[in-house]
Design an enzyme around this catalytic site. Structure first.
Site, PDB file in Angstrom:
ATOM      1  N   GLU A  87      40.053  47.959  57.348  1.00  0.00           N
ATOM      2  CA  GLU A  87      39.289  48.453  58.483  1.00  0.00           C
ATOM      3  C   GLU A  87      39.091  47.360  59.530  1.00  0.00           C
ATOM      4  O   GLU A  87      39.073  46.177  59.209  1.00  0.00           O
ATOM      5  CB  GLU A  87      37.923  48.952  58.004  1.00  0.00           C
ATOM      6  CG  GLU A  87      38.056  50.180  57.138  1.00  0.00           C
ATOM      7  CD  GLU A  87      36.738  50.663  56.572  1.00  0.00           C
ATOM      8  OE1 GLU A  87      36.571  51.874  56.468  1.00  0.00           O
ATOM      9  OE2 GLU A  87      35.882  49.830  56.238  1.00  0.00           O
ATOM     10  N   CYS A 113      35.929  43.088  65.209  1.00  0.00           N
ATOM     11  CA  CYS A 113      35.740  42.531  63.870  1.00  0.00           C
ATOM     12  C   CYS A 113      36.988  42.889  63.068  1.00  0.00           C
ATOM     13  O   CYS A 113      37.310  44.071  62.922  1.00  0.00           O
ATOM     14  CB  CYS A 113      34.489  43.178  63.272  1.00  0.00           C
ATOM     15  SG  CYS A 113      34.193  42.768  61.566  1.00  0.00           S
ATOM     16  N   CYS A 120      38.694  41.520  48.329  1.00  0.00           N
ATOM     17  CA  CYS A 120      38.217  40.133  48.395  1.00  0.00           C
ATOM     18  C   CYS A 120      38.030  39.608  46.983  1.00  0.00           C
ATOM     19  O   CYS A 120      37.626  40.350  46.088  1.00  0.00           O
ATOM     20  CB  CYS A 120      36.891  40.087  49.156  1.00  0.00           C
ATOM     21  SG  CYS A 120      36.259  38.417  49.379  1.00  0.00           S
ATOM     22  N   CYS A 124      30.902  38.942  45.989  1.00  0.00           N
ATOM     23  CA  CYS A 124      29.456  38.846  46.237  1.00  0.00           C
ATOM     24  C   CYS A 124      28.758  40.128  45.750  1.00  0.00           C
ATOM     25  O   CYS A 124      29.269  41.235  45.933  1.00  0.00           O
ATOM     26  CB  CYS A 124      29.184  38.639  47.720  1.00  0.00           C
ATOM     27  SG  CYS A 124      29.953  37.137  48.334  1.00  0.00           S
ATOM     28  N   CYS A 127      28.013  43.049  48.366  1.00  0.00           N
ATOM     29  CA  CYS A 127      29.056  43.444  49.336  1.00  0.00           C
ATOM     30  C   CYS A 127      29.932  44.575  48.812  1.00  0.00           C
ATOM     31  O   CYS A 127      30.465  44.498  47.703  1.00  0.00           O
ATOM     32  CB  CYS A 127      29.913  42.234  49.674  1.00  0.00           C
ATOM     33  SG  CYS A 127      31.322  42.605  50.699  1.00  0.00           S
ATOM     34  N   GLY A 170      37.519  40.883  53.392  1.00  0.00           N
ATOM     35  CA  GLY A 170      38.211  39.688  52.914  1.00  0.00           C
ATOM     36  C   GLY A 170      37.524  38.379  53.257  1.00  0.00           C
ATOM     37  O   GLY A 170      36.612  38.335  54.075  1.00  0.00           O
ATOM     38  N   GLU A 171      37.998  37.336  52.596  1.00  0.00           N
ATOM     39  CA  GLU A 171      37.494  35.988  52.851  1.00  0.00           C
ATOM     40  C   GLU A 171      38.584  35.255  53.642  1.00  0.00           C
ATOM     41  O   GLU A 171      39.618  34.880  53.078  1.00  0.00           O
ATOM     42  CB  GLU A 171      37.195  35.296  51.505  1.00  0.00           C
ATOM     43  CG  GLU A 171      36.964  33.800  51.566  1.00  0.00           C
ATOM     44  CD  GLU A 171      35.953  33.353  52.626  1.00  0.00           C
ATOM     45  OE1 GLU A 171      34.827  33.865  52.645  1.00  0.00           O
ATOM     46  OE2 GLU A 171      36.313  32.493  53.453  1.00  0.00           O
ATOM     47  N   SER A 202      34.182  33.630  59.801  1.00  0.00           N
ATOM     48  CA  SER A 202      33.009  33.698  58.920  1.00  0.00           C
ATOM     49  C   SER A 202      33.468  33.478  57.483  1.00  0.00           C
ATOM     50  O   SER A 202      34.392  34.132  57.008  1.00  0.00           O
ATOM     51  CB  SER A 202      32.360  35.079  59.053  1.00  0.00           C
ATOM     52  OG  SER A 202      31.315  35.222  58.116  1.00  0.00           O
ATOM     53  N   ASN A 301      22.419  45.915  54.339  1.00  0.00           N
ATOM     54  CA  ASN A 301      22.713  47.343  54.518  1.00  0.00           C
ATOM     55  C   ASN A 301      22.953  47.969  53.158  1.00  0.00           C
ATOM     56  O   ASN A 301      23.953  47.661  52.518  1.00  0.00           O
ATOM     57  CB  ASN A 301      24.009  47.531  55.318  1.00  0.00           C
ATOM     58  CG  ASN A 301      23.816  47.291  56.789  1.00  0.00           C
ATOM     59  OD1 ASN A 301      22.805  47.665  57.365  1.00  0.00           O
ATOM     60  ND2 ASN A 301      24.806  46.650  57.398  1.00  0.00           N
ATOM     61  N   CYS A 344      28.311  45.397  58.786  1.00  0.00           N
ATOM     62  CA  CYS A 344      28.765  44.355  57.872  1.00  0.00           C
ATOM     63  C   CYS A 344      28.649  44.776  56.431  1.00  0.00           C
ATOM     64  O   CYS A 344      27.669  45.371  56.026  1.00  0.00           O
ATOM     65  CB  CYS A 344      27.899  43.130  58.012  1.00  0.00           C
ATOM     66  SG  CYS A 344      28.034  42.439  59.600  1.00  0.00           S
TER      67      CYS A 344
HETATM   68  N1  SAH Z   1      34.064  36.998  53.642  1.00  0.00           N
HETATM   69  C1  SAH Z   1      33.464  36.507  54.817  1.00  0.00           C
HETATM   70  C2  SAH Z   1      33.623  37.431  56.001  1.00  0.00           C
HETATM   71  C3  SAH Z   1      33.458  38.913  55.749  1.00  0.00           C
HETATM   72  S1  SAH Z   1      31.861  39.476  55.248  1.00  0.00           S
HETATM   73  C4  SAH Z   1      32.017  36.165  54.600  1.00  0.00           C
HETATM   74  O1  SAH Z   1      31.474  36.529  53.559  1.00  0.00           O
HETATM   75  O2  SAH Z   1      31.450  35.497  55.458  1.00  0.00           O
HETATM   76  C5  SAH Z   1      30.994  39.473  56.792  1.00  0.00           C
HETATM   77  C6  SAH Z   1      29.479  39.378  56.657  1.00  0.00           C
HETATM   78  O3  SAH Z   1      28.932  40.589  56.144  1.00  0.00           O
HETATM   79  C7  SAH Z   1      29.026  38.262  55.721  1.00  0.00           C
HETATM   80  O4  SAH Z   1      28.029  37.479  56.311  1.00  0.00           O
HETATM   81  C8  SAH Z   1      28.507  39.068  54.573  1.00  0.00           C
HETATM   82  O5  SAH Z   1      27.606  38.338  53.833  1.00  0.00           O
HETATM   83  C9  SAH Z   1      27.904  40.271  55.242  1.00  0.00           C
HETATM   84  N2  SAH Z   1      27.621  41.364  54.318  1.00  0.00           N
HETATM   85  C10 SAH Z   1      28.220  41.655  53.164  1.00  0.00           C
HETATM   86  N3  SAH Z   1      27.651  42.732  52.557  1.00  0.00           N
HETATM   87  C11 SAH Z   1      26.640  43.112  53.359  1.00  0.00           C
HETATM   88  C12 SAH Z   1      25.677  44.179  53.294  1.00  0.00           C
HETATM   89  N4  SAH Z   1      25.645  45.046  52.287  1.00  0.00           N
HETATM   90  N5  SAH Z   1      24.793  44.276  54.315  1.00  0.00           N
HETATM   91  C13 SAH Z   1      24.827  43.414  55.357  1.00  0.00           C
HETATM   92  N6  SAH Z   1      25.714  42.412  55.475  1.00  0.00           N
HETATM   93  C14 SAH Z   1      26.615  42.250  54.478  1.00  0.00           C
HETATM   94 FE1  SF4 Z   2      31.561  38.043  49.808  1.00  0.00          FE
HETATM   95 FE2  SF4 Z   2      32.545  38.172  52.318  1.00  0.00          FE
HETATM   96 FE3  SF4 Z   2      34.118  38.689  50.186  1.00  0.00          FE
HETATM   97 FE4  SF4 Z   2      32.195  40.403  50.825  1.00  0.00          FE
HETATM   98  S1  SF4 Z   2      33.982  39.913  52.062  1.00  0.00           S
HETATM   99  S2  SF4 Z   2      32.725  39.649  48.753  1.00  0.00           S
HETATM  100  S3  SF4 Z   2      30.635  39.022  51.591  1.00  0.00           S
HETATM  101  S4  SF4 Z   2      33.149  36.756  50.687  1.00  0.00           S
END
Ligand code: SAH
Ligand code: SF4
Length: 352
Positions: A87, A113, A120, A124, A127, A170-171, A202, A301, A344
């Site tokens: 996406e 974005c 990924c 986390c 996420c 993704g990271e 990010s 979220n 996000c």
């Molecule tokens: N992987 C990278 C970039 C993609 S995630 C990173 O983690 O930075 C982009 C952002 O969305 C990150 O700051 C992440 O922590 C945040 N994010 C992930 N899950 C979320 C959620 N459920 N609600 C709000 N932000 C979230």
């Molecule tokens: Fe964590 Fe970013 Fe990967 Fe989601 S996309 S699992 S927030 S590193």
């Protein structure tokens, strides 16, 4: 599968076509005139057009769905050549403003974005992208294509100022080689000319990769997804913290070439009753001491089945006020596209 021409910087392309100046023309056809086929590149000799057509493809993904939010943001679902999906979101940051005589005062502002991987590896706990696991890296051209298709779909002029945030699925630093290629392709003067200063990567904090990125000195902006101020909690939320703890991230950030006007952004996802207390805010201030930084607070979220809760507005505001009172620049991220799950952490692979 034919090779993606969008993988190539101008310099790469110059080494593939003769004479060299054809690369500039091809860039113009792709990024400005936005033709779908090499065969339509009218000032390129017929034999070269056919050769390009045999070896390369311009587009490799298809837009399979599009959701428009009340705030004007649009979430795109792309089907890649192998059937996987990613996406990307066009965020409308500000509407066009007009003068009294009807002329345009400020053009609307866009941020796109983009995704860097299918799924990924980082996993986390909060996420949604992480839930589907990791499938594969995106090629540079597949990252570039998300933006090019969005430009095309919205008829966005190639000279418009657009910001890119690598905050989709993704990271990005786990796909560093392709990421840096994409960053360079976007910034090509003959292409979309999106300066590296308008691109923000990010990361969940892969310290060794932050150091590598620093050495490349691309001029991009860095955003760190910090989310917790002590290792114990951060480890629970972000397993990557076992390999790269907070101290190692801070060390890597201190050595990063920071754009002093933009600063390093620290993203802090606030989760109700987990990290929304002022003790955490206090530790955060200490941690950032001496780093040209700004903090962006993000409301967690929730999604179906998520173990965490969205914080109250009151607690987020209190957290922000504490930081501001201590002289830390701190904004609260507006959740764009909330109604279409484009916010996000709500991006994931989808079946359709
Ligand atoms: N992987 C990278 C970039 C993609 S995630 C990173 O983690 O930075 C982009 C952002 O969305 C990150 O700051 C992440 O922590 C945040 N994010 C992930 N899950 C979320 C959620 N459920 N609600 C709000 N932000 C979230
Ligand atoms: Fe964590 Fe970013 Fe990967 Fe989601 S996309 S699992 S927030 S590193």
């Amino acid at each position: 599968m034919k090779e993606l021409i969008l993988n190539y910087t101008r310099e790469d392309l110059e080494s593939k076509v003769k004479p060299k100046f054809r690369a500039k023309q091809i860039y113009n056809w792709i990024y400005h005139k936005r033709v779908d086929s090499f065969l339509d590149m009218k000032n390129i000799p017929q034999n070269l057009r056919e050769e390009l057509n045999e070896k390369y493809t311009i587009y490799s993904s298809q837009i399979v769905s599009k959701q428009i939010s009340k705030d004007g943001s649009i979430k795109y679902l792309f089907k890649l050549h192998d059937g996987h999906t990613v996406e990307a979101v066009l965020l409308l940051m500000k509407d066009t403003q007009y003068n009294e005589d009807g002329s345009v005062k400020h053009l609307q502002k866009f941020t796109v974005c983009v995704s860097s991987q299918v799924g990924c590896k980082v996993g986390c706990a909060f996420c949604l992208t992480a839930k589907g696991g990791f499938i594969r890296d995106l090629e540079a051209g597949e990252i570039v294509e998300q933006i090019l298709q969005i430009y095309k779909d919205n008829n966005i002029d190639s000279n418009r100022r657009v910001n890119i945030v690598y905050m989709g699925m993704g990271e990005p630093l786990d796909n560093l080689v392709n990421l840096t290629k994409a960053i360079k392709v976007f910034s090509e003067q003959d292409g979309l000319a999106i300066s590296t200063q308008r691109q923000t990567v990010s990361t969940s904090g892969l310290s060794s990769k932050i150091e590598k990125l620093a050495k490349l000195d691309l001029g991009i902006n860095l955003a760190i997804s910090l989310h917790a101020v002590d290792d114990e909690l951060r480890q629970k939320l972000m397993p990557i913290n076992k390999a790269y703890n907070i101290a190692s991230i801070m060390e890597a950030v201190r050595n990063f070439p920071i754009n002093l006007r933009k600063k390093v952004m620290f993203e802090y996802l606030i989760i109700k009753d987990i990290n929304d207390d002022l003790e955490s805010a206090k530790k955060l201030v200490k941690l950032l001491n001496g780093i040209p930084s700004k903090v962006n607070l993000i409301y967690f979220n929730p999604y179906e089945g998520s173990p965490f809760k969205r914080p109250t507005q009151e607690d987020v505001k209190k957290f922000q006020k504490y930081l501001l009172d201590k002289g830390v620049i701190c904004t609260i991220r507006e959740s764009k596209g909330l109604d279409i799950s484009a916010a996000c952490g709500q991006l994931r692979e989808q079946n359709f």
